[in-house]
Scaffold this active site. Structure first.
Site, PDB file in Angstrom:
ATOM      1  NE  ARG A 174       3.563   3.201  11.035  1.00  0.00           N
ATOM      2  CZ  ARG A 174       4.356   4.007  10.320  1.00  0.00           C
ATOM      3  NH1 ARG A 174       5.199   4.836  10.931  1.00  0.00           N
ATOM      4  NH2 ARG A 174       4.309   4.018   9.016  1.00  0.00           N
TER       5      ARG A 174
ATOM      6  CB  THR B 195       4.671  25.162   6.376  1.00  0.00           C
ATOM      7  OG1 THR B 195       5.883  24.465   6.105  1.00  0.00           O
ATOM      8  CG2 THR B 195       3.513  24.362   5.836  1.00  0.00           C
TER       9      THR B 195
ATOM     10  CB  SER C 293      -0.292  28.813  -5.349  1.00  0.00           C
ATOM     11  OG  SER C 293       0.262  28.385  -4.128  1.00  0.00           O
TER      12      SER C 293
ATOM     13  CE  LYS D 256       5.058  27.227  -0.290  1.00  0.00           C
ATOM     14  NZ  LYS D 256       4.385  27.678  -1.516  1.00  0.00           N
TER      15      LYS D 256
ATOM     16  CG  HIS E  45      11.947  15.117   6.031  1.00  0.00           C
ATOM     17  ND1 HIS E  45      10.834  14.959   6.800  1.00  0.00           N
ATOM     18  CD2 HIS E  45      11.970  16.412   5.665  1.00  0.00           C
ATOM     19  CE1 HIS E  45      10.204  16.110   6.910  1.00  0.00           C
ATOM     20  NE2 HIS E  45      10.880  17.009   6.225  1.00  0.00           N
TER      21      HIS E  45
ATOM     22  CB  SER F 269      10.922   6.735 -13.986  1.00  0.00           C
ATOM     23  OG  SER F 269       9.797   7.529 -14.249  1.00  0.00           O
ATOM     24  CB  SER F 270      11.991  10.145 -10.072  1.00  0.00           C
ATOM     25  OG  SER F 270      10.827   9.514  -9.663  1.00  0.00           O
TER      26      SER F 270
ATOM     27  CG  HIS G 294      -1.597   1.312   1.474  1.00  0.00           C
ATOM     28  ND1 HIS G 294      -2.570   1.835   0.652  1.00  0.00           N
ATOM     29  CD2 HIS G 294      -1.401   2.235   2.453  1.00  0.00           C
ATOM     30  CE1 HIS G 294      -2.953   3.008   1.124  1.00  0.00           C
ATOM     31  NE2 HIS G 294      -2.255   3.285   2.213  1.00  0.00           N
TER      32      HIS G 294
ATOM     33  CD1 TRP H 122       5.940   3.676   4.334  1.00  0.00           C
ATOM     34  CD2 TRP H 122       7.210   4.488   2.695  1.00  0.00           C
ATOM     35  NE1 TRP H 122       6.264   4.965   4.656  1.00  0.00           N
ATOM     36  CE2 TRP H 122       7.050   5.492   3.670  1.00  0.00           C
ATOM     37  CE3 TRP H 122       7.985   4.775   1.559  1.00  0.00           C
ATOM     38  CZ2 TRP H 122       7.638   6.755   3.552  1.00  0.00           C
ATOM     39  CZ3 TRP H 122       8.562   6.045   1.455  1.00  0.00           C
ATOM     40  CH2 TRP H 122       8.382   7.015   2.445  1.00  0.00           C
TER      41      TRP H 122
ATOM     42  CD  GLU I 161       9.233  10.556  -2.341  1.00  0.00           C
ATOM     43  OE1 GLU I 161      10.235  10.834  -3.020  1.00  0.00           O
ATOM     44  OE2 GLU I 161       8.119  10.304  -2.836  1.00  0.00           O
TER      45      GLU I 161
ATOM     46  CG  ASP J 113       6.451  18.531 -26.346  1.00  0.00           C
ATOM     47  OD1 ASP J 113       6.716  18.067 -25.217  1.00  0.00           O
ATOM     48  OD2 ASP J 113       5.740  17.925 -27.168  1.00  0.00           O
TER      49      ASP J 113
ATOM     50  CG  HIS K  94      12.002  14.698  11.718  1.00  0.00           C
ATOM     51  ND1 HIS K  94      11.702  15.902  11.157  1.00  0.00           N
ATOM     52  CD2 HIS K  94      11.705  13.777  10.776  1.00  0.00           C
ATOM     53  CE1 HIS K  94      11.231  15.712   9.935  1.00  0.00           C
ATOM     54  NE2 HIS K  94      11.221  14.439   9.689  1.00  0.00           N
ATOM     55  CG  HIS K  95      11.423  10.316   9.788  1.00  0.00           C
ATOM     56  ND1 HIS K  95      10.074  10.198   9.560  1.00  0.00           N
ATOM     57  CD2 HIS K  95      11.833  11.385   9.059  1.00  0.00           C
ATOM     58  CE1 HIS K  95       9.690  11.137   8.707  1.00  0.00           C
ATOM     59  NE2 HIS K  95      10.734  11.877   8.401  1.00  0.00           N
TER      60      HIS K  95
ATOM     61  CE1 TYR L 167       7.930  19.933   3.922  1.00  0.00           C
ATOM     62  CE2 TYR L 167       9.450  18.164   4.455  1.00  0.00           C
ATOM     63  CZ  TYR L 167       8.558  19.128   4.849  1.00  0.00           C
ATOM     64  OH  TYR L 167       8.267  19.272   6.164  1.00  0.00           O
TER      65      TYR L 167
END
Ligand code: CU
Length: 517
Positions: free
Chosen positions: A441, A319, A259, A322, A244, A160-161, A67, A132, A246, A96, A293-294, A248
């Protein structure tokens, strides 16, 4: 192809047209969204009641892992790359993308990556079951043999990315129409330019992590194996140095979409454009220096815990700038509440809730309680689902008339919004309570005292899942038989300058793509 554009399936296989490729990305991402969503439905069905009902615990672990992987890499990221392909060239007045053939390649390797990963479900040993985040040694020493397919799939996604990002940077920096200076670019273009740099910086780090896993598993190294002089905590550092930013990578293009939508339906220009650009850039910079922080529970020195705690809290400042700007844009505007606006406002509210719980889990001493509980699951689903999925849905409703020249059914779309808004909150808000009460979890079963809120959460999840089928129905119905809009649909109001620019290609190219020279 000097003899004209390919027809039928060849059109899609060989296309170098940014709109076709954007369409491919969007449909692929929606297919992955349904696949990852069906895994979530299996998870919530099992957790509907305590005790094991429908699946084995081992399969439950595969479901949580798949998932997360499918949603992050298969659904959300390609969705925003699809939006980038469709919108960026039109927004900056380019014919293009800069590298159209690489654009084709960067899409078409993705289905192979996910076919490879999904096929592990049917292989000996089963799909990846290590979450994951695939922490070592669970993903190395104790991994199922199919882990090698997972590693290969991650490498392909990364390639790809990176190709997609190179393309976006090359397009934005080299192909803007005369007069389109950087500080006049629409916000969506800005957020994607910054995101592309983030991707190029961190995807190789992810590739490094999985390559070290590959070496540990198959070639006798011990990067993550203490018995050979390695360190499993090294894995967490490398992973989160990717992981991390990722977050963002996923959320910055979403900020860009919002926006655009809020100014349009407030009939005012975006408040604080340049502060939006600088806030985006500073969020991107800060995202590189907060990864641990993880990992507050791995036994860091107290100085490290304090540093990562305060650095993380700093992100709240740009943040909040924004959110302030979005609210100021709406303030005293002539607001109307069409479906894209409803999703955008829900985004601001729900993402802010996710931001607040983010500050809570950033507090190192408190995180000892929150860590690995359902509170964290609730937190990041408020950021990922209400953040990325709501804004992606908003973007589709907002731009679909422009893409296919047909208008969606507003009342049906509003109904889809309310079902998904209620369904989402009924799913994830109770998970805060479950986490604070101590439910961990990633387990297939739970203690009796967690029964009620789990049942509520599962009912919400089925509701939210159903609302996505309604979304699919609305989109297909619009493309096939929506009311034609004679002009490219331009929402009335102060969208900004992008739609007044001369655009060298027509808006509707579903029928015939321009010839490629
Ligand atoms: Cu983080």
């Amino acid at each position: 192809m000097a003899h004209g554009p390919a027809k039928g399936i060849g059109r899609w296989l060989f296309t170098t047209n940014h709109k076709d490729i954007g369409t491919l990305y969007l449909w692929f991402s929606f297919a992955m969204f349904l696949l990852g969503g069906s895994f979530a439905m299996i998870i919530r069905a099992e957790l509907f009641e305590p005790g094991m009902q429908i699946i084995r615990p081992e399969f439950f672990n595969q479901m949580t892992t798949m998932h997360g992987l499918v949603m992050v890499f298969g659904a959300i990221m390609p969705a925003f790359v699809g939006l980038a392909n469709w919108m960026i060239p039109m927004m900056i007045g380019a014919p293009d993308m800069a590298l159209p053939r690489m654009n084709n390649l960067s899409f078409w390797i993705l289905p192979f990556a996910f076919a490879l990963m999904a096929s592990t479900l049917f292989m000996e040993g089963g799909a990846p079951n290590f979450g994951w985040t695939f922490y070592a040694p669970l993903s190395t020493t104790y991994a199922p043999p199919t882990v090698n397919y997972f590693i290969f799939a991650v490498h392909i996604m990364g390639a790809s990315s990176i190709m997609g990002s190179i393309n976006i940077i090359a397009t934005v920096l080299n192909m803007r129409a005369p007069g389109m200076t950087l500080m006049k670019m629409p916000m969506f273009v800005w957020t994607w330019l910054i995101t592309a740099f983030l991707l190029i910086a961190v995807m190789p780090v992810l590739a490094g992590a999985v390559t070290m896993m590959l070496m540990d598993i198959n070639f006798g190294t011990s990067f993550f194996d203490a018995a050979g002089g390695g360190d499993p905590v090294l894995f967490q550092h490398v992973f989160w140095f990717f992981g991390h930013p990722e977050v963002y990578i996923i959320i910055l293009p979403a900020f860009g979409v919002i926006s655009h939508i809020i100014p349009t339906f407030s009939r005012k220009p975006l408040f604080g454009y340049s502060s939006m650009v600088y806030a985006t850039a500073s969020i991107a910079f800060l995202s590189f220096i907060v990864w641990a922080h993880h990992m507050f529970l791995v036994g860091m020195p107290i100085g490290g815990e304090l540093y990562f705690m305060y650095a993380t809290m700093l992100i709240a400042i740009p943040t909040a700038a924004k959110v302030f700007n979005w609210i100021s844009t709406m303030f005293r505007g002539s607001m109307t509440f069409e479906t894209p606006m409803l999703f955008a406002i829900a985004f601001v509210i729900l993402f802010t809730i996710g931001g607040f719980t983010g500050v809570m889990v950033a507090i190192a001493p408190a995180d000892v309680q929150y860590h690995d509980s359902y509170f964290v699951v609730a937190h990041f689903h408020y950021v990922m689902v209400a953040g990325a999925v709501f804004s992606g849905t908003a973007a589709v409703y907002y731009w679909l008339p422009k893409w296919c020249g047909r208008m969606y059914d507003e009342s049906m779309a509003k109904m889809q919004f309310w079902i998904s808004f209620v369904g989402f909150n009924v799913t994830f808000f109770p998970q805060h309570f479950l986490g604070l009460a101590g439910m961990p979890r990633r387990y297939a079963d739970y203690a009796l005292q967690f029964s009620d809120w789990n049942m509520v959460s599962s009912i919400g999840a089925f509701t939210y899942g159903a609302s996505q089928l309604l979304f699919l129905f609305i989109v297909i119905r619009t493309i096939r038989s929506g009311t034609p809009v004679s002009e490219p649909k331009v929402w009335e109001g102060a969208e900004g300058l992008e739609w007044t620019l001369p655009t060298p290609v027509p808006y509707h190219t579903f029928s015939t793509p321009p010839e490629v020279k």
